[in-house]
Design a protein around this motif. Structure first.
Motif, PDB file in Angstrom:
ATOM      1  N   ILE A 188      -7.727 -23.131  21.811  1.00 19.20           N
ATOM      2  CA  ILE A 188      -6.524 -22.357  22.167  1.00 19.20           C
ATOM      3  C   ILE A 188      -6.659 -20.924  21.652  1.00 19.20           C
ATOM      4  CG2 ILE A 188      -4.054 -22.107  21.692  1.00 19.20           C
ATOM      5  CD1 ILE A 188      -3.871 -25.173  21.730  1.00 19.20           C
ATOM      6  N   GLN A 189      -7.135 -20.788  20.408  1.00 17.22           N
ATOM      7  CA  GLN A 189      -7.331 -19.441  19.848  1.00 17.22           C
ATOM      8  C   GLN A 189      -8.360 -18.666  20.662  1.00 17.22           C
ATOM      9  OE1 GLN A 189      -8.022 -19.299  15.587  1.00 17.22           O
ATOM     10  NE2 GLN A 189      -6.742 -21.119  15.269  1.00 17.22           N
ATOM     11  N   HIS A 190      -9.486 -19.330  21.001  1.00 17.32           N
ATOM     12  CA  HIS A 190     -10.512 -18.670  21.815  1.00 17.32           C
ATOM     13  C   HIS A 190      -9.906 -18.152  23.122  1.00 17.32           C
ATOM     14  CE1 HIS A 190     -14.088 -21.101  19.918  1.00 17.32           C
ATOM     15  NE2 HIS A 190     -13.423 -20.379  19.042  1.00 17.32           N
ATOM     16  N   THR A 191      -9.110 -19.007  23.752  1.00 16.75           N
ATOM     17  CA  THR A 191      -8.537 -18.641  25.047  1.00 16.75           C
ATOM     18  C   THR A 191      -7.582 -17.474  24.906  1.00 16.75           C
ATOM     19  OG1 THR A 191      -8.718 -20.956  25.712  1.00 16.75           O
ATOM     20  CG2 THR A 191      -7.331 -19.548  27.071  1.00 16.75           C
ATOM     21  N   LEU A 192      -6.743 -17.497  23.875  1.00 19.41           N
ATOM     22  CA  LEU A 192      -5.810 -16.389  23.640  1.00 19.41           C
ATOM     23  C   LEU A 192      -6.560 -15.086  23.385  1.00 19.41           C
ATOM     24  CD1 LEU A 192      -3.187 -18.202  21.377  1.00 19.41           C
ATOM     25  CD2 LEU A 192      -2.754 -17.240  23.664  1.00 19.41           C
ATOM     26  N   LEU A 193      -7.594 -15.167  22.574  1.00 19.39           N
ATOM     27  CA  LEU A 193      -8.373 -13.964  22.262  1.00 19.39           C
ATOM     28  C   LEU A 193      -9.075 -13.436  23.504  1.00 19.39           C
ATOM     29  CD1 LEU A 193      -9.842 -15.112  18.840  1.00 19.39           C
ATOM     30  CD2 LEU A 193      -8.261 -13.200  19.187  1.00 19.39           C
ATOM     31  N   LYS A 194      -9.611 -14.335  24.309  1.00 11.38           N
ATOM     32  CA  LYS A 194     -10.266 -13.913  25.549  1.00 11.38           C
ATOM     33  C   LYS A 194      -9.269 -13.236  26.477  1.00 11.38           C
ATOM     34  CE  LYS A 194     -12.685 -15.703  29.621  1.00 11.38           C
ATOM     35  NZ  LYS A 194     -13.179 -16.919  30.328  1.00 11.38           N
ATOM     36  N   GLN A 195      -8.071 -13.830  26.598  1.00 10.13           N
ATOM     37  CA  GLN A 195      -7.059 -13.275  27.490  1.00 10.13           C
ATOM     38  C   GLN A 195      -6.516 -11.940  26.994  1.00 10.13           C
ATOM     39  OE1 GLN A 195      -4.188 -16.455  27.682  1.00 10.13           O
ATOM     40  NE2 GLN A 195      -5.341 -17.630  29.220  1.00 10.13           N
ATOM     41  N   SER A 196      -6.647 -11.704  25.703  1.00 12.44           N
ATOM     42  CA  SER A 196      -6.104 -10.459  25.147  1.00 12.44           C
ATOM     43  C   SER A 196      -7.020  -9.264  25.340  1.00 12.44           C
ATOM     44  CB  SER A 196      -5.836 -10.638  23.647  1.00 12.44           C
ATOM     45  OG  SER A 196      -7.056 -10.685  22.912  1.00 12.44           O
ATOM     46  N   LEU A 197      -8.232  -9.518  25.824  1.00 13.16           N
ATOM     47  CA  LEU A 197      -9.181  -8.421  25.999  1.00 13.16           C
ATOM     48  C   LEU A 197      -8.642  -7.407  26.998  1.00 13.16           C
ATOM     49  CD1 LEU A 197     -12.041  -7.239  25.455  1.00 13.16           C
ATOM     50  CD2 LEU A 197     -12.825  -8.557  27.435  1.00 13.16           C
ATOM     51  N   ASP A 198      -8.654  -6.158  26.611  1.00 12.26           N
ATOM     52  CA  ASP A 198      -8.189  -5.077  27.483  1.00 12.26           C
ATOM     53  C   ASP A 198      -9.392  -4.499  28.218  1.00 12.26           C
ATOM     54  OD1 ASP A 198      -6.781  -3.108  28.737  1.00 12.26           O
ATOM     55  OD2 ASP A 198      -6.563  -1.834  26.970  1.00 12.26           O
ATOM     56  N   VAL A 236      -3.059 -22.708  28.416  1.00 16.81           N
ATOM     57  CA  VAL A 236      -2.748 -21.428  27.784  1.00 16.81           C
ATOM     58  C   VAL A 236      -2.591 -20.375  28.870  1.00 16.81           C
ATOM     59  CG1 VAL A 236      -3.462 -19.691  26.100  1.00 16.81           C
ATOM     60  CG2 VAL A 236      -4.103 -22.098  25.764  1.00 16.81           C
ATOM     61  N   ASN A 237      -1.348 -19.984  29.128  1.00 20.02           N
ATOM     62  CA  ASN A 237      -1.065 -18.995  30.178  1.00 20.02           C
ATOM     63  C   ASN A 237      -1.737 -19.372  31.495  1.00 20.02           C
ATOM     64  OD1 ASN A 237       0.466 -17.349  28.404  1.00 20.02           O
ATOM     65  ND2 ASN A 237      -1.415 -16.363  27.660  1.00 20.02           N
ATOM     66  N   GLY A 238      -1.668 -20.661  31.812  1.00 23.10           N
ATOM     67  CA  GLY A 238      -2.220 -21.136  33.074  1.00 23.10           C
ATOM     68  C   GLY A 238      -3.673 -21.561  33.016  1.00 23.10           C
TER      69      GLY A 238
END
Length: 293
Positions: free
Chosen positions: A84-94, A46-48
């Protein structure tokens, strides 16, 4: 309240099962002659960021028993989707995670690694010599422990208890009085407490029982439960249990003792500085607002 992540995972797997008509599927049908699994095998990127089979296995181990109902193929897919969802949510943190998240991660890491060390210490089975020594210490052959069988009537005041003693001196039936007057759970059975030893009763009660002869009735006895009138039925010598019947209990005690000794050794070799907790308001430990930054 159920965990939201696990609830989503359960809903995902259930929906997949219904869609496939697989609710009664025998999980054995999904088994194949696949090659030996490699925990480092990448199952998604997921995005690397790589998600490996090891991540899947570790998450599966945290799921409650209700997830056993799902066929492995659906559960595998559901867990990968969840990661995958966990990873996306983690990466979306601003920005940076909150202080609460950071310290929670630190606490979780500390607990997991500590648990691994504890398991390593405690999984070492005690030797037969240690088990025998613990058995002889806890159940010495030359010490006879007396067990007692007694009945009691529990009431709320000393005056009530004294009235019972007077009635019993007048040949009243103890069991009948217990069923009528006792506020304790044994009242329904005539006050009968069965067989017990010193460790089974609070000290004032046991001391009163031990001072009686079979057939005698005690004066009123006060404990934290109320006022008791007690009669002793009989005594016996407690039989020494065979080693095999207490082996698991003794092994657990020895393993726990080994862990405590291990921790004490770590403490003695460590430099531990702790502030005076008297200077901290104990109510602050429930203030989660301090962690939201």
């Amino acid at each position: 309240m159920s965990h939201p992540i696990k609830s989503i995972l359960a809903a995902t797997c259930t929906a997949a099962m219904l869609a496939q008509g697989a609710w009664a599927q025998d999980t054995a049908e999904t088994e194949t002659d696949a090659p030996a699994a490699d925990p480092s095998q990448v199952v998604a990127t997921v995005n690397g960021t790589e998600i490996t089979l090891a991540h899947v296995i570790a998450l599966r181990a945290t799921l409650p028993q209700q997830y056993d109902q799902f066929p492995p193929n659906l559960l595998l897919q559901g867990i990968v989707d969840q990661l995958i969802q966990h990873t996306l949510l983690k990466q979306s943190l601003d920005g940076e995670p909150s202080l609460r998240s950071r310290v929670s991660i630190e606490n979780e890491e500390r607990a997991i690694i500590a648990g691994e060390v504890m398991a390593g210490v405690m999984q070492q089975a005690p030797s037969e010599e240690d088990l025998q020594a613990a058995y002889e210490e806890q159940y010495p052959a030359d010490v006879q422990e007396t067990e007692y069988r007694a009945s009691h009537i529990l009431v709320e005041t000393e005056e009530e208890a004294q009235e019972l003693v007077t009635a019993l001196e007048g040949d009243a039936d103890f069991a009948a009085l217990a069923r009528e007057k006792s506020v304790g759970p044994s009242g329904a059975s005539g006050g009968d407490l069965g067989w017990f030893g010193a460790a089974d009763m609070v000290a004032p009660f046991f001391d009163a029982v031990a001072a009686l002869e079979p057939g005698e009735v005690s004066d009123p006895v006060e404990t934290q439960f109320g006022w008791h009138v007690i009669t002793l039925a009989e005594t016996r010598n407690k039989e020494r249990p065979a080693l095999d019947t207490v082996r698991e209990e003794l092994a657990s005690q020895l393993q726990q003792g080994a862990l405590e000794s291990f921790i004490e050794g770590l403490k003695s070799d460590a430099e531990i500085d702790q502030v005076d907790l008297e200077g901290i308001d104990p109510n602050v430990i429930t203030n989660l607002d301090l962690l939201e930054n």
